[in-house]
Write a protein that holds these residues in place. Structure first.
Motif, PDB file in Angstrom:
ATOM      1  N   PRO A 663      22.772 -22.159  45.752  1.00 23.55           N
ATOM      2  CA  PRO A 663      22.411 -21.169  44.723  1.00 23.55           C
ATOM      3  C   PRO A 663      21.252 -21.604  43.835  1.00 23.55           C
ATOM      4  O   PRO A 663      20.407 -20.799  43.463  1.00 23.55           O
ATOM      5  N   SER A 664      21.188 -22.892  43.504  1.00 21.44           N
ATOM      6  CA  SER A 664      20.149 -23.323  42.565  1.00 21.44           C
ATOM      7  C   SER A 664      19.176 -24.333  43.153  1.00 21.44           C
ATOM      8  O   SER A 664      18.350 -24.896  42.433  1.00 21.44           O
ATOM      9  N   VAL A 665      19.270 -24.584  44.427  1.00 20.25           N
ATOM     10  CA  VAL A 665      18.383 -25.576  45.046  1.00 20.25           C
ATOM     11  C   VAL A 665      18.179 -25.228  46.522  1.00 20.25           C
ATOM     12  O   VAL A 665      19.081 -24.689  47.173  1.00 20.25           O
ATOM     13  N   GLU A 666      16.988 -25.534  47.045  1.00 17.78           N
ATOM     14  CA  GLU A 666      16.697 -25.341  48.475  1.00 17.78           C
ATOM     15  C   GLU A 666      16.015 -26.601  48.989  1.00 17.78           C
ATOM     16  O   GLU A 666      15.083 -27.130  48.370  1.00 17.78           O
ATOM     17  N   CYS A 667      16.500 -27.087  50.133  1.00 16.72           N
ATOM     18  CA  CYS A 667      15.918 -28.296  50.770  1.00 16.72           C
ATOM     19  C   CYS A 667      15.379 -27.905  52.144  1.00 16.72           C
ATOM     20  O   CYS A 667      16.020 -27.152  52.892  1.00 16.72           O
ATOM     21  N   ALA A 668      14.210 -28.461  52.510  1.00 19.10           N
ATOM     22  CA  ALA A 668      13.602 -28.231  53.826  1.00 19.10           C
ATOM     23  C   ALA A 668      12.935 -29.531  54.284  1.00 19.10           C
ATOM     24  O   ALA A 668      12.663 -30.446  53.488  1.00 19.10           O
ATOM     25  N   GLY A 669      12.638 -29.627  55.585  1.00 20.62           N
ATOM     26  CA  GLY A 669      11.982 -30.842  56.126  1.00 20.62           C
ATOM     27  C   GLY A 669      11.421 -30.611  57.518  1.00 20.62           C
ATOM     28  O   GLY A 669      11.743 -29.629  58.194  1.00 20.62           O
ATOM     29  N   LEU A 670      10.554 -31.533  57.970  1.00 21.96           N
ATOM     30  CA  LEU A 670      10.046 -31.524  59.350  1.00 21.96           C
ATOM     31  C   LEU A 670       9.674 -32.944  59.751  1.00 21.96           C
ATOM     32  O   LEU A 670       9.417 -33.808  58.902  1.00 21.96           O
ATOM     33  N   CYS A 671       9.676 -33.164  61.036  1.00 27.88           N
ATOM     34  CA  CYS A 671       9.336 -34.490  61.605  1.00 27.88           C
ATOM     35  C   CYS A 671       8.544 -34.283  62.892  1.00 27.88           C
ATOM     36  O   CYS A 671       9.002 -33.558  63.788  1.00 27.88           O
ATOM     37  N   VAL A 672       7.341 -34.907  62.992  1.00 29.33           N
ATOM     38  CA  VAL A 672       6.509 -34.835  64.203  1.00 29.33           C
ATOM     39  C   VAL A 672       6.208 -36.263  64.636  1.00 29.33           C
ATOM     40  O   VAL A 672       5.372 -36.942  64.021  1.00 29.33           O
ATOM     41  N   LEU A 856       5.690 -26.997  53.896  1.00 30.91           N
ATOM     42  CA  LEU A 856       5.602 -28.235  54.703  1.00 30.91           C
ATOM     43  C   LEU A 856       4.774 -28.000  55.970  1.00 30.91           C
ATOM     44  O   LEU A 856       3.957 -28.848  56.359  1.00 30.91           O
ATOM     45  N   GLU A 857       4.968 -26.873  56.620  1.00 37.59           N
ATOM     46  CA  GLU A 857       4.215 -26.596  57.841  1.00 37.59           C
ATOM     47  C   GLU A 857       2.731 -26.424  57.533  1.00 37.59           C
ATOM     48  O   GLU A 857       1.852 -26.795  58.330  1.00 37.59           O
ATOM     49  N   ARG A 858       2.450 -25.864  56.311  1.00 37.50           N
ATOM     50  CA  ARG A 858       1.039 -25.718  55.938  1.00 37.50           C
ATOM     51  C   ARG A 858       0.389 -27.085  55.695  1.00 37.50           C
ATOM     52  O   ARG A 858      -0.759 -27.317  56.090  1.00 37.50           O
ATOM     53  N   LEU A 859       1.143 -27.968  55.065  1.00 33.89           N
ATOM     54  CA  LEU A 859       0.616 -29.325  54.861  1.00 33.89           C
ATOM     55  C   LEU A 859       0.345 -30.016  56.208  1.00 33.89           C
ATOM     56  O   LEU A 859      -0.661 -30.702  56.375  1.00 33.89           O
ATOM     57  N   LEU A 860       1.264 -29.843  57.180  1.00 32.63           N
ATOM     58  CA  LEU A 860       1.068 -30.432  58.510  1.00 32.63           C
ATOM     59  C   LEU A 860      -0.191 -29.871  59.163  1.00 32.63           C
ATOM     60  O   LEU A 860      -0.988 -30.618  59.770  1.00 32.63           O
ATOM     61  N   ALA A 861      -0.423 -28.571  59.029  1.00 33.49           N
ATOM     62  CA  ALA A 861      -1.619 -27.953  59.609  1.00 33.49           C
ATOM     63  C   ALA A 861      -2.880 -28.524  58.970  1.00 33.49           C
ATOM     64  O   ALA A 861      -3.903 -28.751  59.646  1.00 33.49           O
ATOM     65  N   GLU A 862      -2.840 -28.790  57.660  1.00 30.64           N
ATOM     66  CA  GLU A 862      -4.002 -29.362  56.972  1.00 30.64           C
ATOM     67  C   GLU A 862      -4.283 -30.782  57.476  1.00 30.64           C
ATOM     68  O   GLU A 862      -5.435 -31.189  57.617  1.00 30.64           O
ATOM     69  N   VAL A 863      -3.231 -31.533  57.731  1.00 31.83           N
ATOM     70  CA  VAL A 863      -3.411 -32.894  58.276  1.00 31.83           C
ATOM     71  C   VAL A 863      -4.097 -32.835  59.635  1.00 31.83           C
ATOM     72  O   VAL A 863      -5.053 -33.568  59.910  1.00 31.83           O
ATOM     73  N   ARG A 864      -3.624 -31.937  60.499  1.00 28.80           N
ATOM     74  CA  ARG A 864      -4.223 -31.827  61.835  1.00 28.80           C
ATOM     75  C   ARG A 864      -5.675 -31.347  61.750  1.00 28.80           C
ATOM     76  O   ARG A 864      -6.540 -31.819  62.498  1.00 28.80           O
ATOM     77  N   LEU A 865      -5.957 -30.430  60.857  1.00 24.78           N
ATOM     78  CA  LEU A 865      -7.326 -29.949  60.677  1.00 24.78           C
ATOM     79  C   LEU A 865      -8.224 -31.082  60.191  1.00 24.78           C
ATOM     80  O   LEU A 865      -9.367 -31.227  60.628  1.00 24.78           O
ATOM     81  N   PHE A 866      -7.698 -31.894  59.288  1.00 21.81           N
ATOM     82  CA  PHE A 866      -8.460 -33.031  58.757  1.00 21.81           C
ATOM     83  C   PHE A 866      -8.801 -34.031  59.867  1.00 21.81           C
ATOM     84  O   PHE A 866      -9.919 -34.541  59.931  1.00 21.81           O
ATOM     85  N   CYS A 867      -7.851 -34.316  60.727  1.00 25.58           N
ATOM     86  CA  CYS A 867      -8.075 -35.297  61.805  1.00 25.58           C
ATOM     87  C   CYS A 867      -9.052 -34.787  62.846  1.00 25.58           C
ATOM     88  O   CYS A 867      -9.730 -35.576  63.520  1.00 25.58           O
ATOM     89  N   GLY A 868      -9.189 -33.502  63.015  1.00 25.65           N
ATOM     90  CA  GLY A 868     -10.117 -32.952  63.995  1.00 25.65           C
ATOM     91  C   GLY A 868      -9.760 -33.422  65.399  1.00 25.65           C
ATOM     92  O   GLY A 868      -8.640 -33.251  65.880  1.00 25.65           O
ATOM     93  N   GLY A 869     -10.744 -34.069  66.080  1.00 26.65           N
ATOM     94  CA  GLY A 869     -10.498 -34.549  67.456  1.00 26.65           C
ATOM     95  C   GLY A 869      -9.763 -35.870  67.488  1.00 26.65           C
ATOM     96  O   GLY A 869      -9.350 -36.326  68.560  1.00 26.65           O
ATOM     97  N   ALA A 870      -9.631 -36.544  66.344  1.00 25.14           N
ATOM     98  CA  ALA A 870      -8.973 -37.848  66.329  1.00 25.14           C
ATOM     99  C   ALA A 870      -7.469 -37.664  66.488  1.00 25.14           C
ATOM    100  O   ALA A 870      -6.883 -36.754  65.903  1.00 25.14           O
ATOM    101  N   PRO A 871      -6.808 -38.520  67.281  1.00 21.62           N
ATOM    102  CA  PRO A 871      -5.355 -38.371  67.459  1.00 21.62           C
ATOM    103  C   PRO A 871      -4.605 -38.837  66.213  1.00 21.62           C
ATOM    104  O   PRO A 871      -5.065 -39.678  65.446  1.00 21.62           O
ATOM    105  N   VAL A 872      -3.402 -38.202  65.973  1.00 17.60           N
ATOM    106  CA  VAL A 872      -2.527 -38.637  64.889  1.00 17.60           C
ATOM    107  C   VAL A 872      -1.837 -39.911  65.361  1.00 17.60           C
ATOM    108  O   VAL A 872      -1.165 -39.920  66.395  1.00 17.60           O
ATOM    109  N   ARG A 873      -2.033 -41.011  64.625  1.00 21.83           N
ATOM    110  CA  ARG A 873      -1.607 -42.315  65.115  1.00 21.83           C
ATOM    111  C   ARG A 873      -0.203 -42.700  64.661  1.00 21.83           C
ATOM    112  O   ARG A 873       0.359 -43.676  65.150  1.00 21.83           O
ATOM    113  N   ASP A 874       0.368 -41.957  63.683  1.00 22.28           N
ATOM    114  CA  ASP A 874       1.689 -42.338  63.175  1.00 22.28           C
ATOM    115  C   ASP A 874       2.549 -41.070  63.052  1.00 22.28           C
ATOM    116  O   ASP A 874       2.030 -39.950  63.024  1.00 22.28           O
ATOM    117  N   ASP A 875       3.868 -41.324  62.974  1.00 18.25           N
ATOM    118  CA  ASP A 875       4.783 -40.195  62.822  1.00 18.25           C
ATOM    119  C   ASP A 875       4.513 -39.494  61.481  1.00 18.25           C
ATOM    120  O   ASP A 875       4.121 -40.133  60.488  1.00 18.25           O
TER     121      ASP A 875
END
Length: 884
Positions: A663-672, A856-875
């Motif tokens: 009722p007074s709190v919402e929790c969310a998460g993701l892991c890639v 959270l998903e928007r933040l993940l998309a920004e990370v991928r956009l920032f990396c461009g062609g470079a691979p994501v090296r960590d979880d």
């Protein structure tokens, strides 16, 4: 007559009478105070021109400038006398070589009053001396460079000069000869009379040979005697007439004379033993000598031949012209064949004619020129020549019908014969080829060396392939080059040895061989193992293996060859796979299979085998080709991928399936995860009326990390919710988790960071503790900037017992809390820049209006956009708490 009144007058008269030298006086400063007529003649200065002038004007300008005149006056003043030979200058500036004497003059008290000087012109004498020296040097060089030994002796019989050849001939060094009596070079038995002969020569010194009519001998240092010829030449010297002796060692000439006498004997013996009839005939045509074969050939005894006219051996019809031919030979006596270009015939005693060849050789004798005639009966040869002509015709027919291009070439390199196939091969007609240099059929770059190779063949003419070990090329009329093979065969002809060349165009064969070589190099260079076995031989042994197969199996090529490839099988080789191979070989078919084989040392490896049969024209299997690839790593990778897939499913199964909404709190998460299995973990759950949120990061990305994380989740939930339902604070949970996981983390050489949050909705209080993890970010509802939440605490797994700081604060509606792993902040773009905490805070604020999961998903998309062609090296993992 001049009356002389004083000593000075006498001196002056004497000085003036001396005309060949300048005699003059100088004052103490070097100025000329007197001058005689000799000075005028020597220097060209008249008395009025030089009196009172400094005497340095007689010095060359450079000497005068350097003060040489003053130094010489000083030397004369110091030593009372100075004498020198040096250059001086005439009035006309011409140099002359002078003898100079300067003497100091002093008064009764010894004080210097001046100088008296004399100067004599010695230029001519100096030039004569130089010319004499040059002449003597030229004489010495001439003697030294003479080809004979040269010795010069004075009247006393002493050696005054010896050249290098004299040292070589007699064995003495020059120092050992100089000044010694000449008799040391004469054998002891001749020394007694030599002095008399020497005096006789000096009494009438004229150039002549020594000891005319006598045999002369000389003596070497080692005591050896040798015959000599000596020429004597008188030489005028300053000490009188000397004799220059030219000595020639005639040992070799004597030897040749003896050899000549022996040669005469050998000549007569050689004539007698010659393999052909031999006659010696004089200019008058009479036979002077005949050997035994001449008796046999003509049927006459020797006594019946000697003294008779040679025409008795010539057929009647040819005799009349023979004397003229004989006279022609003696007019120009040269070795040659008689009757060149004509058929010659001789006459036997029985009247039978027969064909002959006659060689004529002029012989020098004491009685003049004679001719030595060598006579050969060529009856049998004539018969052979007739047969040879018939053979020549057959030879030409054989060449013409040969299956290859054929050329016959002479020693001079010119083409003498070409067949039809040669015309077709080179594109020239036969007339274009015959008479031309064979080099016309060679590429330009090979022509220069070919004459030398051709000469080498004719020097040792044997049937052989041309250019063994080299690539040969020929040239067509149209300029096209093509590879060839050439066989060379020497052919005996009337004109000497020729070479018959058989030429084969091997362009098609070369293309085929090149293709084979390319295939062989490709097989040798390939990284997969290749084996060829002989299906016709017993047990199908290997006849070829490439280097890659040796590298894969550990066996050398020698250890694999001649063996069946079953030697690679071992205890765990699948018998079903072996049977499949056996059936494929038995049926002559292909098969593709993966089976476990063993390297030489017994180490197993997975072998992907592709087996294919090779058939001949009759479709019979003759060989098998096996392509063998070590796929061990590929198998391991597949097994690892399977394990990781299982671990990934396990890991993902541990994460919350959906956001936690209260009722007074919402929790969310993701892991890639960065790999198939990551080391990140997040969780949120209800706990005694509170909402617990945790995020953690295990070092490494492996199945081990996933298993640690799985064990941690169970332990964490158990510790967070005790059996009695009492709620446990974040610091106590972290402390207990460190105790539980310490041994596992230490054995696995891993460590774990964790941020633990507990939110109490009823009081809106947030409790949190940190085990070395990234700070949580708090974004207040009315504040655009993030607040970093941190608390003291080590990462889990470093020490067994650790105390953790626990902090708390109150939250308000609209506040948001972001937990994340370093996969977010340490993400890099292609320029090497990090995403960073500041960028996270900015984006957190920018997207705060979104629902937690969407943010959270928007933040993940920004990370991928920032990396461009470079691979994501960590979880990348994030969890969010939103107060409602």
């Amino acid at each position: 007559m001049v009356e002389v009144r004083k000593d000075d007058d006498i001196y002056r008269l004497m000085v003036d009478a001396i005309l060949d030298r300048a005699i003059f006086m100088l004052d103490a400063n070097g100025n000329v105070s007197t001058w005689n007529e000799g000075g005028e003649r020597v220097t060209g200065y008249k008395k009025r021109e030089i009196l009172g002038r400094h005497f340095s004007l007689l010095y060359p300008e450079e000497d005068a400038r350097k003060g040489k005149a003053e130094r010489e006056l000083l030397a004369a003043a110091t030593q009372d006398r100075f004498e020198d030979h040096d250059w001086r200058i005439r009035k006309n500036r011409a140099r002359f070589w002078a003898q100079i004497v300067i003497m100091a003059m002093r008064d009764q008290s010894g004080d210097l009053t001046g100088f008296i000087a004399s100067m004599r012109d010695l230029t001519d004498e100096r030039n004569r001396e130089k010319e004499l020296r040059r002449g003597y040097e030229r004489f010495q060089r001439a003697v030294e460079s003479a080809p004979n030994a040269m010795v010069m002796v004075n009247r006393a019989g002493q050696i005054a000069m010896a050249n290098l050849q004299a040292e070589c001939v007699f064995g003495y060094s020059r120092d050992e000869l100089m000044g010694r009596p000449i008799e040391m070079l004469i054998p002891a038995r001749f020394r007694g009379r030599h002095r008399e002969h020497r005096m006789s020569f000096f009494a009438n010194a004229t150039p002549r040979p020594m000891g005319v009519g006598m045999d002369l001998y000389a003596l070497k240092k080692d005591g050896a005697e040798f015959p000599v010829e000596i020429g004597l030449n008188p030489i005028e010297t300053e000490e009188g007439v000397w004799v220059l002796a030219s000595i020639v060692d005639i040992t070799e000439r004597k030897r040749r004379e003896d050899e000549l006498r022996r040669s005469e004997i050998r000549f007569r013996r050689a004539v007698e033993s010659a393999p052909s009839a031999m006659l010696i005939v004089g200019p008058d045509g009479r036979i002077e000598m005949a050997n035994l074969l001449a008796e046999t050939l003509f049927g006459y005894a020797r006594d019946e031949l000697v003294g008779k006219k040679v025409e008795m051996l010539v057929p009647e019809r040819l005799r009349a012209q023979h004397p003229g031919l004989r006279a022609g030979f003696f007019a120009d006596p040269q070795s040659r064949a008689m009757g060149a270009g004509r058929d010659l015939y001789a006459l036997r005693r029985d009247g039978a004619e027969f064909p002959v060849e006659i060689g004529l050789n002029p012989i020098e004798t004491e009685d003049g020129i004679r001719v030595l005639a060598s006579i050969v009966d060529i009856t049998e040869r004539k018969q052979k020549e007739d047969g040879l002509r018939r053979s020549e015709k057959r030879f030409r027919q054989a060449v013409e019908s040969a299956p290859n291009a054929m050329l016959m070439v002479g020693r001079d390199g010119r083409i003498e014969m070409a067949n039809l196939l040669a015309e077709q091969l080179f594109g020239y007609s036969r007339d274009d080829l015959v008479g031309q240099a064979v080099e016309m059929l060679m590429p330009e770059r090979f022509r220069a060396q070919h004459p030398g190779l051709r000469s080498a063949f004719f020097a040792n003419p044997q049937s052989r392939a041309m250019g063994a070990g080299r690539d040969l090329f020929a040239l067509r009329k149209n300029g096209a080059e093509f590879p060839v093979e050439i066989g060379l065969n020497p052919i005996e002809t009337d004109e000497g040895v020729k070479v018959l060349a058989a030429i084969v165009d091997i362009a098609a064969r070369k293309d085929f061989e090149n293709a084979l070589r390319v295939r062989e190099r490709a097989i040798e260079a390939t990284n997969v193992g290749v084996v060829i076995t002989d299906a016709r031989a017993q047990d199908n042994p290997a006849i070829y293996v490439n280097p890659a197969l040796s590298r894969i199996t550990g066996y050398t090529r020698e250890e694999l060859l001649h063996h069946n490839m079953r030697l690679l099988q071992g205890p765990d080789t699948n018998p079903v796979a072996v049977e499949q191979i056996r059936q494929a070989i038995a049926s002559g078919s292909s098969c593709e299979i993966i089976l476990k084989n063993y390297r030489k040392g017994g180490v197993p490896f997975w072998n992907e085998l592709l087996l294919s049969p090779v058939r001949d024209n009759a479709q019979r299997v003759t060989h098998y080709i096996g392509i063998q690839t070590d796929v061990t790593e590929r198998r391991r990778a597949e097994e690892r991928r399977n394990e990781l897939a299982i671990a990934r499913r396990l890991q993902l199964s541990l994460l919350p399936e959906a956001p936690l909404i209260l009722p007074s709190v919402e929790c969310a998460g993701l892991c890639v995860p960065a790999n198939d299995v990551g080391g990140d973990y997040f969780d949120f759950f209800r706990n005694s009326g509170a909402a617990d949120i945790v995020i953690a990061d295990v070092s490494g990305h492996s199945v081990g990390a996933a298993l640690i994380m799985a064990g941690m989740r169970g332990a964490l939930r158990a510790e967070a919710q005790k059996a009695d339902g009492a709620s446990v604070g974040p610091a106590q949970v972290l402390s207990r988790m460190n105790e539980l996981l310490y041994d596992d983390l230490t054995r696995a050489e891993l460590f774990l960071t964790m941020f633990y949050v507990k939110y109490h909705p009823d009081t809106r209080t947030l409790e949190y503790a940190n085990a070395g993890h990234n700070n949580a970010l708090l974004l207040r509802a009315e504040d655009p900037a993030c607040i970093a939440l941190d608390a003291e605490g080590l990462v889990l797994g470093v020490r067994r017992v650790v105390s953790f700081e626990e902090r708390n604060l109150e939250l308000a509606i609209g506040d948001r809390l972001l937990l994340y792993t370093d996969g977010i902040t340490e993400a890099e773009n292609e320029q090497g820049e990090f995403f960073g905490v500041d960028r996270v805070c900015t984006l957190f604020f920018t997207y705060r209006a979104l629902q937690p999961q969407a943010l959270l998903e928007r933040l993940l998309a920004e990370v991928r956009l920032f990396c461009g062609g470079a691979p994501v090296r960590d979880d990348v993992s994030m969890a969010m708490l939103h107060i409602r």
